[in-house]
Scaffold this motif. Structure first.
Motif, mmCIF file in Angstrom:
data_model
loop_
_atom_site.group_PDB
_atom_site.id
_atom_site.type_symbol
_atom_site.label_atom_id
_atom_site.label_comp_id
_atom_site.label_asym_id
_atom_site.label_seq_id
_atom_site.Cartn_x
_atom_site.Cartn_y
_atom_site.Cartn_z
ATOM 1 N N ASP A 1 0.892 -0.815 -0.121
ATOM 2 C CA ASP A 1 0.126 -0.414 0.057
ATOM 3 C C ASP A 1 1.557 1.309 -0.443
ATOM 4 O OD1 ASP A 1 -2.476 -1.046 -0.382
ATOM 5 O OD2 ASP A 1 -2.056 -1.310 2.052
ATOM 6 N N ALA A 2 2.429 1.427 0.766
ATOM 7 C CA ALA A 2 2.972 2.893 0.847
ATOM 8 C C ALA A 2 3.797 2.792 -0.636
ATOM 9 C CB ALA A 2 3.202 1.909 2.271
ATOM 10 N N ALA A 3 3.904 0.895 -0.798
ATOM 11 C CA ALA A 3 5.072 1.478 -2.119
ATOM 12 C C ALA A 3 4.304 1.796 -3.204
ATOM 13 C CB ALA A 3 5.257 -0.491 -2.528
ATOM 14 N N GLY A 4 2.756 1.982 -3.295
ATOM 15 C CA GLY A 4 2.470 2.458 -4.337
ATOM 16 C C GLY A 4 2.471 3.485 -4.459
ATOM 17 N N GLN A 5 3.077 4.260 -3.948
ATOM 18 C CA GLN A 5 2.808 5.842 -3.632
ATOM 19 C C GLN A 5 4.287 6.608 -3.879
ATOM 20 O OE1 GLN A 5 0.599 7.149 -0.232
ATOM 21 N NE2 GLN A 5 -1.206 5.492 -1.090
ATOM 22 N N LEU A 6 5.377 5.604 -3.296
ATOM 23 C CA LEU A 6 6.911 5.815 -3.617
ATOM 24 C C LEU A 6 7.634 6.901 -4.654
ATOM 25 C CD1 LEU A 6 8.949 2.351 -2.099
ATOM 26 C CD2 LEU A 6 8.214 4.333 -0.947
ATOM 27 N N TRP A 7 6.739 6.448 -6.293
ATOM 28 C CA TRP A 7 7.716 6.968 -6.712
ATOM 29 C C TRP A 7 6.348 7.449 -7.835
ATOM 30 C CZ3 TRP A 7 9.291 2.153 -5.501
ATOM 31 C CH2 TRP A 7 9.189 1.456 -6.245
ATOM 32 N N ALA A 8 6.851 8.509 -8.629
ATOM 33 C CA ALA A 8 5.493 8.860 -9.548
ATOM 34 C C ALA A 8 5.793 8.086 -11.294
ATOM 35 C CB ALA A 8 6.166 10.199 -9.955
ATOM 36 N N PRO A 9 3.863 7.949 -11.321
ATOM 37 C CA PRO A 9 4.007 7.280 -13.164
ATOM 38 C C PRO A 9 5.749 7.183 -13.555
ATOM 39 C CG PRO A 9 1.584 7.636 -11.917
ATOM 40 C CD PRO A 9 2.812 8.597 -11.042
ATOM 41 N N GLY A 10 5.725 6.925 -14.152
ATOM 42 C CA GLY A 10 6.750 6.427 -15.303
ATOM 43 C C GLY A 10 8.045 6.937 -14.513
ATOM 44 N N ALA A 11 8.278 6.631 -13.885
ATOM 45 C CA ALA A 11 9.506 7.265 -13.278
ATOM 46 C C ALA A 11 10.503 5.786 -13.465
ATOM 47 C CB ALA A 11 9.744 7.207 -11.343
ATOM 48 N N ASP A 12 11.606 6.436 -13.752
ATOM 49 C CA ASP A 12 12.487 4.813 -14.638
ATOM 50 C C ASP A 12 13.490 4.056 -12.878
ATOM 51 O OD1 ASP A 12 15.247 6.272 -12.916
ATOM 52 O OD2 ASP A 12 14.983 7.035 -14.752
ATOM 53 N N PRO A 13 13.941 3.270 -13.456
ATOM 54 C CA PRO A 13 14.793 2.167 -11.980
ATOM 55 C C PRO A 13 15.177 3.151 -11.791
ATOM 56 C CG PRO A 13 14.647 1.102 -14.100
ATOM 57 C CD PRO A 13 14.004 2.376 -14.428
ATOM 58 N N ALA A 14 16.092 3.636 -11.455
ATOM 59 C CA ALA A 14 16.610 5.153 -10.912
ATOM 60 C C ALA A 14 16.030 5.461 -9.660
ATOM 61 C CB ALA A 14 17.954 5.215 -11.206
ATOM 62 N N GLU A 15 15.130 5.916 -9.965
ATOM 63 C CA GLU A 15 14.266 6.826 -9.707
ATOM 64 C C GLU A 15 13.085 6.385 -8.658
ATOM 65 O OE1 GLU A 15 13.363 10.496 -13.227
ATOM 66 O OE2 GLU A 15 12.328 8.366 -13.134
ATOM 67 N N ALA A 16 12.606 4.384 -9.018
ATOM 68 C CA ALA A 16 12.147 4.173 -7.856
ATOM 69 C C ALA A 16 12.877 3.849 -6.812
ATOM 70 C CB ALA A 16 11.595 2.649 -9.125
ATOM 71 N N ARG A 17 14.608 3.241 -7.037
ATOM 72 C CA ARG A 17 15.525 3.049 -6.435
ATOM 73 C C ARG A 17 15.494 4.154 -4.843
ATOM 74 N NH1 ARG A 17 17.349 -0.767 -9.731
ATOM 75 N NH2 ARG A 17 18.646 0.585 -10.914
ATOM 76 N N ALA A 18 15.817 5.590 -5.613
ATOM 77 C CA ALA A 18 16.056 6.598 -5.285
ATOM 78 C C ALA A 18 15.359 7.289 -3.836
ATOM 79 C CB ALA A 18 16.370 7.515 -5.637
ATOM 80 N N ALA A 19 14.056 6.749 -4.444
ATOM 81 C CA ALA A 19 12.598 6.951 -3.548
ATOM 82 C C ALA A 19 12.285 5.965 -2.761
ATOM 83 C CB ALA A 19 11.477 6.665 -4.582
ATOM 84 N N ALA A 20 12.439 5.059 -3.254
ATOM 85 C CA ALA A 20 12.570 3.574 -2.198
ATOM 86 C C ALA A 20 13.425 3.878 -1.216
ATOM 87 C CB ALA A 20 12.472 2.196 -2.925
ATOM 88 N N ALA A 21 14.954 4.415 -0.586
ATOM 89 C CA ALA A 21 15.860 4.551 0.023
ATOM 90 C C ALA A 21 15.326 5.534 0.706
ATOM 91 C CB ALA A 21 17.257 4.969 -0.761
ATOM 92 N N ARG A 22 15.123 6.686 0.415
ATOM 93 C CA ARG A 22 14.252 7.688 0.591
ATOM 94 C C ARG A 22 13.174 8.128 1.323
ATOM 95 N NH1 ARG A 22 14.669 10.494 -4.499
ATOM 96 N NH2 ARG A 22 12.688 10.372 -4.097
ATOM 97 N N ARG A 23 11.972 6.722 1.017
ATOM 98 C CA ARG A 23 11.116 6.379 2.328
ATOM 99 C C ARG A 23 11.365 5.127 3.368
ATOM 100 N NH1 ARG A 23 6.800 8.429 -0.418
ATOM 101 N NH2 ARG A 23 5.671 7.770 1.542
#
Length: 165
Positions: free
Chosen positions: A71-93
């Protein structure tokens, strides 16, 4: 014509050449498979949830924590995020994900500690209905419920791109 024990017949020479050619073709195929697997592993973020034990209660807690993390991960990164952005967002959150896991365990009355971290770990080949992820090292958000060395059955999926749901 003189023949020695080391002379190859025309048929054996042809078979040897075909085997060599086949080996070269397979070598190119294998290299392409390795490159494709490496690209797939670098573009994938997995979720790995480890329960404290195999007891029914701990496995129930694991699935509830999994649901809270998803549920929380569904809001971690913006739609269309690339893999590096997804990893960075996960690390921040990670603190937010840890809080969601802790709140879920508290709601269930579980005193177990929980640790959420971003790791690079080995996963075996995982087969899904329409595709397979090759074995290898992947980045993963890992959720450890309980103490080290006491883990029961675990659960995993592909967090990015979103294939968990």
């Amino acid at each position: 014509m003189f023949s020695s024990p080391h002379t190859l017949s025309r048929g054996r020479m042809l078979a040897l050449c075909l085997a060599l050619l086949g080996g070269l073709v397979l070598s190119g195929w294998w290299s392409a498979q390795q490159r494709t697997g490496a690209a797939l592993r670098s573009d994938t973020l997995r979720l790995h949830v480890r329960a404290d034990s195999d007891s029914v209660f701990d496995q129930t807690c694991k699935l509830a924590v999994r649901d809270a993390i998803l549920d929380a991960a569904g809001q971690l990164w913006a739609p269309g995020a690339d893999p590096a952005e997804a990893r960075a967002a996960a690390a921040r959150r990670l603190p937010d994900l840890q809080r969601a896991a802790q709140q879920t365990l508290a709601r269930l009355g579980s005193p177990r500690p929980v640790q959420v971290s971003l790791v690079n770990m080995y996963f075996g080949t995982t087969r899904y209905e329409d595709f397979a992820l090759p074995a290898g090292r992947y980045d993963a958000v890992r959720v450890d419920i309980g103490g080290p060395g006491s883990y029961g059955q675990n659960w995993w999926c592909v967090l990015y791109p979103g294939l968990c749901t």
